[in-house]
Motif scaffolding. Structure first.
Motif, PDB file in Angstrom:
ATOM      1  N   PHE A  77      35.790  67.756 -10.041  1.00 21.45           N
ATOM      2  CA  PHE A  77      35.503  68.839 -10.991  1.00 21.45           C
ATOM      3  C   PHE A  77      34.270  69.642 -10.588  1.00 21.45           C
ATOM      4  O   PHE A  77      33.446  69.184  -9.802  1.00 21.45           O
ATOM      5  N   GLY A  78      34.158  70.829 -11.165  1.00 23.73           N
ATOM      6  CA  GLY A  78      32.987  71.649 -10.876  1.00 23.73           C
ATOM      7  C   GLY A  78      33.138  73.076 -11.370  1.00 23.73           C
ATOM      8  O   GLY A  78      33.907  73.357 -12.305  1.00 23.73           O
ATOM      9  N   ILE A  79      32.393  73.953 -10.704  1.00 26.32           N
ATOM     10  CA  ILE A  79      32.354  75.376 -11.082  1.00 26.32           C
ATOM     11  C   ILE A  79      32.549  76.194  -9.810  1.00 26.32           C
ATOM     12  O   ILE A  79      32.008  75.839  -8.757  1.00 26.32           O
ATOM     13  N   MET A  80      33.321  77.261  -9.905  1.00 28.19           N
ATOM     14  CA  MET A  80      33.573  78.137  -8.746  1.00 28.19           C
ATOM     15  C   MET A  80      33.784  79.572  -9.245  1.00 28.19           C
ATOM     16  O   MET A  80      34.032  79.780 -10.439  1.00 28.19           O
ATOM     17  N   PRO A  81      33.713  80.561  -8.345  1.00 25.48           N
ATOM     18  CA  PRO A  81      34.022  81.931  -8.784  1.00 25.48           C
ATOM     19  C   PRO A  81      35.458  82.012  -9.288  1.00 25.48           C
ATOM     20  O   PRO A  81      36.348  81.348  -8.754  1.00 25.48           O
ATOM     21  N   ASP A  82      35.672  82.807 -10.322  1.00 26.03           N
ATOM     22  CA  ASP A  82      37.001  82.974 -10.898  1.00 26.03           C
ATOM     23  C   ASP A  82      37.664  84.177 -10.234  1.00 26.03           C
ATOM     24  O   ASP A  82      37.424  85.332 -10.614  1.00 26.03           O
ATOM     25  N   SER A  83      38.505  83.899  -9.234  1.00 22.22           N
ATOM     26  CA  SER A  83      39.096  85.000  -8.464  1.00 22.22           C
ATOM     27  C   SER A  83      39.995  85.877  -9.338  1.00 22.22           C
ATOM     28  O   SER A  83      40.052  87.098  -9.131  1.00 22.22           O
ATOM     29  N   SER A  84      40.669  85.275 -10.318  1.00 19.82           N
ATOM     30  CA  SER A  84      41.555  86.085 -11.180  1.00 19.82           C
ATOM     31  C   SER A  84      40.724  87.096 -11.961  1.00 19.82           C
ATOM     32  O   SER A  84      41.085  88.272 -12.072  1.00 19.82           O
ATOM     33  N   SER A  85      39.607  86.630 -12.502  1.00 20.08           N
ATOM     34  CA  SER A  85      38.749  87.515 -13.289  1.00 20.08           C
ATOM     35  C   SER A  85      38.163  88.634 -12.410  1.00 20.08           C
ATOM     36  O   SER A  85      38.153  89.809 -12.792  1.00 20.08           O
ATOM     37  N   ILE A  86      37.713  88.266 -11.208  1.00 14.63           N
ATOM     38  CA  ILE A  86      37.107  89.260 -10.306  1.00 14.63           C
ATOM     39  C   ILE A  86      38.163  90.270  -9.863  1.00 14.63           C
ATOM     40  O   ILE A  86      37.931  91.480  -9.847  1.00 14.63           O
ATOM     41  N   TRP A  87      39.350  89.763  -9.542  1.00 19.04           N
ATOM     42  CA  TRP A  87      40.450  90.628  -9.113  1.00 19.04           C
ATOM     43  C   TRP A  87      40.833  91.601 -10.232  1.00 19.04           C
ATOM     44  O   TRP A  87      40.985  92.800 -10.023  1.00 19.04           O
ATOM     45  N   TYR A  88      40.926  91.068 -11.442  1.00 11.31           N
ATOM     46  CA  TYR A  88      41.305  91.883 -12.596  1.00 11.31           C
ATOM     47  C   TYR A  88      40.265  92.990 -12.836  1.00 11.31           C
ATOM     48  O   TYR A  88      40.609  94.149 -13.066  1.00 11.31           O
ATOM     49  N   LYS A  89      38.988  92.619 -12.732  1.00  8.09           N
ATOM     50  CA  LYS A  89      37.929  93.620 -12.943  1.00  8.09           C
ATOM     51  C   LYS A  89      38.019  94.714 -11.874  1.00  8.09           C
ATOM     52  O   LYS A  89      37.828  95.896 -12.163  1.00  8.09           O
ATOM     53  N   SER A  90      38.332  94.323 -10.638  1.00 12.48           N
ATOM     54  CA  SER A  90      38.433  95.311  -9.554  1.00 12.48           C
ATOM     55  C   SER A  90      39.602  96.267  -9.796  1.00 12.48           C
ATOM     56  O   SER A  90      39.493  97.477  -9.570  1.00 12.48           O
ATOM     57  N   GLN A  91      40.718  95.690 -10.271  1.00  8.47           N
ATOM     58  CA  GLN A  91      41.912  96.511 -10.480  1.00  8.47           C
ATOM     59  C   GLN A  91      41.741  97.512 -11.631  1.00  8.47           C
ATOM     60  O   GLN A  91      42.466  98.501 -11.715  1.00  8.47           O
TER      61      GLN A  91
END
Ligand SMILES: C[S@@+](CC[C@H](N)C(=O)[O-])C[C@H]1O[C@@H](n2cnc3c(N)ncnc32)[C@H](O)[C@@H]1O
Length: 287
Positions: A148-162
């Motif tokens: 377990f842990g913490i990582m960048p949320d690629s879906s959130s970043i991708w969505y913000k970019s789009q």
């Protein structure tokens, strides 16, 4: 720590992240556990491991000076649990080789949990480094144990970019009150799509955007099954009631019962992840 420093976006982010780590540890780590921390750095979470009453800690990092600092923190706390600090490049080296020299025929080393709070994204340089990292995470984890842990949320970043208007080549730049995100590439690849997170206070971080479904598949190949992944903004909504006092202790600045929207936008760039190691089914031999 001055009041001005306490209010900086990055300090606030770190305070919030500490709150998330505290909750994850209190829910997933049990008294007497054997715990591995990947990318342990300088042992910032030594107090959290002490409070969770683990029996044994294994800190893994490739930087000798960080391991020395981590060990110093543990010594300053009067060795609240047994500990080993192991120098390893988790993206190229096999964890077995490091652990074998510490084992006896009677006692092999296994972990109840493997935690990784910052760095998983740095392992995704290419298929080989990602594969070695996940192999290392799974290899000594007990069946039923958590990665377990913490990582960048690629879906959130991708969505913000789009949501941003495209200008020129490349993925559109994400613009927010506290940060901008620029991408190196114009495609969202499993490996190699780097982005630069520039905070308005001048700090810049370069990370790899991990394609989450591919990450899940890679973990599955190593018998790690996704339990849940919660965007850190949603994590707040789900946990603020049960862990309100810890929110105050972590000194997260909460105005009128909620975190400022601009700060929340920064927080929403990250996600938790929890995988469980499944039983390895023997392959059926067809008649
Ligand atoms: C930001 S620090 C993590 C600190 C700590 N986990 C925390 O949350 O406070 C990242 C650490 O990862 C380590 N690191 C980076 N690449 C690594 C690799 N390939 N193998 C092992 N450690 C690595 C660095 O030396 C550094 O100490």
């Amino acid at each position: 720590m001055t009041t001005a420093q306490l209010k900086t976006p990055i300090w606030q982010f770190k305070a919030y992240e500490n709150w998330v780590k505290t909750i994850l540890i209190s829910e997933l780590v049990e008294t007497g556990n054997s715990l591995a921390e990947f990318y342990c750095g300088q042992g910032l979470d030594t107090g959290k491991w002490e409070r969770s009453k683990i029996r044994k800690y294994y800190g893994f990092d490739h930087a000798k000076e960080s391991l020395v600092e981590s060990e110093t923190k543990w010594l300053q706390r009067k060795q609240p649990y047994e500990a080993e600090f192991i120098e390893i490049d988790l993206t190229t080296d096999d964890i077995n080789e490091k652990l074998r020299e510490k084992e006896t025929p009677q006692q092999t080393i296994e972990f109840d949990s493997v935690a990784c709070f910052e760095g998983l994204q740095h392992s995704f340089l290419n298929q080989d480094t990602a594969n070695q990292f996940i192999e290392n995470a799974s290899n000594r984890l007990k069946v039923g144990g958590y990665f377990f842990g913490i990582m960048p949320d690629s879906s959130s970043i991708w969505y913000k970019s789009q949501k941003e208007a495209a200008t020129g080549s490349g993925l559109p730049t994400v613009k927010s009150a506290l940060f901008n995100i620029d991408f190196d590439s114009d495609i969202f690849d499993f490996f190699g799509c780097k982005y630069h997170l520039s905070l308005k206070d001048g700090n810049t971080y370069t990370e790899n955007l991990i394609h989450f479904p591919s990450f899940i598949n890679l973990c599955k190949n190593h018998n790690l099954i996704l339990v849940e992944a919660t965007n850190l903004a949603e994590f707040y909504e789900e946990n603020k009631k049960n862990y309100e006092s810890k929110l105050q202790q972590a000194r997260v600045l909460v105005g009128k019962g909620k975190i400022e929207p601009a700060q929340m936008d920064l927080i929403s760039l990250y996600t938790t992840f929890i995988f469980v190691k499944e039983i390895i089914e023997p392959k059926l031999i067809k008649p």
